[in-house]
Design a protein around this motif. Structure first.
Motif, mmCIF file in Angstrom:
data_model
loop_
_atom_site.group_PDB
_atom_site.id
_atom_site.type_symbol
_atom_site.label_atom_id
_atom_site.label_comp_id
_atom_site.label_asym_id
_atom_site.label_seq_id
_atom_site.Cartn_x
_atom_site.Cartn_y
_atom_site.Cartn_z
ATOM 1 N N VAL A 70 -20.720 10.568 29.479
ATOM 2 C CA VAL A 70 -20.045 10.644 28.185
ATOM 3 C C VAL A 70 -19.037 11.787 28.199
ATOM 4 O O VAL A 70 -19.359 12.906 28.624
ATOM 5 C CB VAL A 70 -21.050 10.884 27.037
ATOM 6 C CG1 VAL A 70 -20.307 11.004 25.705
ATOM 7 C CG2 VAL A 70 -22.066 9.760 26.966
ATOM 8 N N ALA A 71 -17.817 11.502 27.738
ATOM 9 C CA ALA A 71 -16.787 12.518 27.562
ATOM 10 C C ALA A 71 -16.791 12.959 26.105
ATOM 11 O O ALA A 71 -16.761 12.135 25.185
ATOM 12 C CB ALA A 71 -15.424 11.955 27.946
ATOM 13 N N GLY A 72 -16.818 14.276 25.890
ATOM 14 C CA GLY A 72 -17.024 14.797 24.539
ATOM 15 C C GLY A 72 -15.794 14.922 23.678
ATOM 16 O O GLY A 72 -15.903 15.301 22.509
ATOM 17 N N GLY A 73 -14.623 14.618 24.210
ATOM 18 C CA GLY A 73 -13.410 14.733 23.415
ATOM 19 C C GLY A 73 -12.579 15.939 23.827
ATOM 20 O O GLY A 73 -13.110 16.983 24.230
ATOM 21 N N ALA A 74 -11.252 15.821 23.736
ATOM 22 C CA ALA A 74 -10.331 16.842 24.211
ATOM 23 C C ALA A 74 -10.227 18.001 23.222
ATOM 24 O O ALA A 74 -10.289 17.816 22.012
ATOM 25 C CB ALA A 74 -8.952 16.233 24.452
#
Length: 510
Positions: A247-251
């Motif tokens: 999962v990528a948590g957001g920029a």
């Protein structure tokens, strides 16, 4: 995160302890499980847990013996939380004498376990606060990344922040959770971490970190960096022959804001059970997978009716109907917002109850029922919703094949056998028609032509005959009504008088 080793000789207890609470939310990560004291003693040397959750009664080496051995072998022993299925003061006294941090009786209650973890974390935090602040030269990029991600511990000094910066903003945290039906050893974690380090750190494209139970990346460059990350994660996990959830948590615009990206990825990772395999999710996508996430879903009043459908499908040997039940029930539980543990427990309960009823009503399948019952706990090994449905669909099909007991005779004969075995269930012609693959009107005519009676009349007569036997044994009227399938005792009176010519009470007195 503080590392936890769970020690219990019962597989279901070990798995239940893994999932009963959100360990990460309480500052802990389960890094391993052990099946007995000797297994735990060996694993403690490699895992170096901060907390051991220990069953007090185990074959070979008891929990108390294990605590003593750990304290003798290691200079810095972990904290201990002791579990027991026996409300025995002597066990509690001995555990506390050995400086255990808590004593909890089985079955473990979620609130009680959380309270103990909060208390133990406070103790560990106080211990850690006594540590000496590391010099600047100890602030490597990974330590700096972990400090920025978690927001815990000392703040990185200026020199460490300057050494940390790489690439162009935005920056983003990616969490990777390795998954397998079995335990994942430390060598596998090391292999994957090394592969990712070779791909990202050598070229200064990212920073790899370990934060139990995750391997993670801090990336720069936006979407292009995520695409490269997915390819490398997939390749590394394939080489190690292990599955993953990512999962990528957001920029975020600055490294100092990475805590927000990390928290978002960690929260979204709670839905990993519902994630499909072989992809990298954005946090918003993962969070949207669970309708009503965060709201505990109580068992539905339809659960009993749903379990009856499974029982009937297995009893008539319909693999298609049993598989359809698995898919429909799974989707219904997911849509209602049930947790992973609630979904697994719901399926385990339905299959176990169906097999128990089959064993009682059909002595000819008793051994097969018990063999299949031993397979049901294995569903807890599944770490993905789609894998759980696939495994249960296969199991249901195997059960239906094993319980099919006809040799090509008419469907009516199977219906009669089904009624006589399951007269107390909520049997309806429409439901049976669906299971048998017939139009209900046609099946009703076929049944009447063969037996000379409508389906409902035949069912009533079977129930009343059984009711007469129970009344003759002295059972009370309302108990008999419920036992033979009539939830309304007044309705039972009407049916009994219709077929017997007397009331149940009068018949019982004869």
């Amino acid at each position: 995160m503080y590392k936890v080793l769970i020690v219990d000789d019962e597989p279901l207890i070990r798995e239940g302890l893994r999932t009963i609470v959100e360990w990460e939310e309480n500052g802990f990560a389960v890094v391993g499980v052990a099946a007995d004291g000797r297994d735990a003693l060996a694993k403690a040397a490699d895992l170096e847990p901060d907390l051991m959750v220990v069953d007090i009664r185990m074959p070979g080496m008891s929990g108390l013996d294990l605590m003593g051995a750990i304290r003798e072998k290691f200079a810095s022993a972990p904290r201990f939380l002791v579990l027991s299925g026996h409300a025995d003061f002597e066990y509690a006294r001995q555990a506390m004498a050995m400086q255990a941090d808590g004593y909890i009786l089985k079955p473990v209650e979620e609130d009680e376990l959380i309270s103990a973890l909060v208390r133990i974390k406070r103790t560990l935090d106080e211990q850690r606060a006594g540590d000496v602040r590391p010099p600047v030269h100890d602030w490597g990029r990974e330590r700096t990344a972990i400090s920025l991600l978690t927001g815990e511990g000392d703040r990185p000094p200026k020199e460490a922040m300057e050494a940390f910066r790489f690439g162009e903003p935005p920056y983003e945290a990616v969490l990777i959770r390795l998954q397998s039906r079995g335990e994942i050893d430390s060598a596998t974690y090391t292999l994957i971490r090394n592969r990712l380090s070779d791909s990202f750190e050598a070229s200064d494209k990212g920073i790899v970190f370990s934060l139990d139970p995750y391997v993670g990346l801090v990336l720069a460059g936006g979407d292009a960096g995520l695409e490269a990350a997915y390819r490398e994660i997939r390749r590394a996990c394939a080489e190690a022959e292990v599955d993953f959830a990512a999962v990528a948590g957001g920029a975020v615009a600055r490294p100092e804001e990475l805590n927000r990206s990390f928290r978002s990825a960690r929260d979204a990772m709670k839905n990993r059970f519902l994630m499909d395999g072989d992809r990298l999710y954005r946090a918003s996508e993962a969070e949207a997978l669970a309708p009503g996430a965060g709201q505990a879903a109580a068992p539905s009043s339809d659960d009993a009716a749903s379990g009856e459908k499974l029982l009937l499908a297995l009893d008539i040997g319909s693999g298609e109907a049993a598989a359809a039940w698995v898919r429909e029930t799974g989707e219904a539980m997911r849509a209602s917002g049930r947790s992973e543990q609630e979904i697994k427990a719901g399926f385990a309960r339905s299959f176990t109850q169906a097999l128990a009823k089959l064993e009682q009503s059909r002595p000819d399948v008793r051994e097969r029922s018990r063999a299949f019952a031993a397979e049901v706990p294995k569903l807890y090994e599944e770490y993905r919703f789609s894998g759980l449905l696939s495994r249960l669909t296969q199991l249901a099909g195997e059960m239906a094949d094993a319980f099919r007991s006809y040799d090509g005779d008419k469907q009516v004969r199977k219906m009669i056998e089904l009624i006589r075995r399951n007269y107390a269930e909520n049997l309806k012609l429409e439901s049976l028609a669906e299971l048998f693959g017939y139009n209900s009107s046609y099946l009703g005519k076929l049944f009447k032509n063969t037996t000379g009676e409508p389906f409902n009349t035949y069912l009533d007569k079977v129930r009343i005959e059984r009711a007469k036997e129970l009344l003759e044994q002295g059972m009370k009227v309302y108990q008999v009504a419920e036992r033979v399938g009539y939830s309304n005792v007044d309705y039972f009176h009407v049916k009994f008088r219709k077929y017997v010519g007397d009331s149940p009470s009068s018949y019982r007195k004869k």
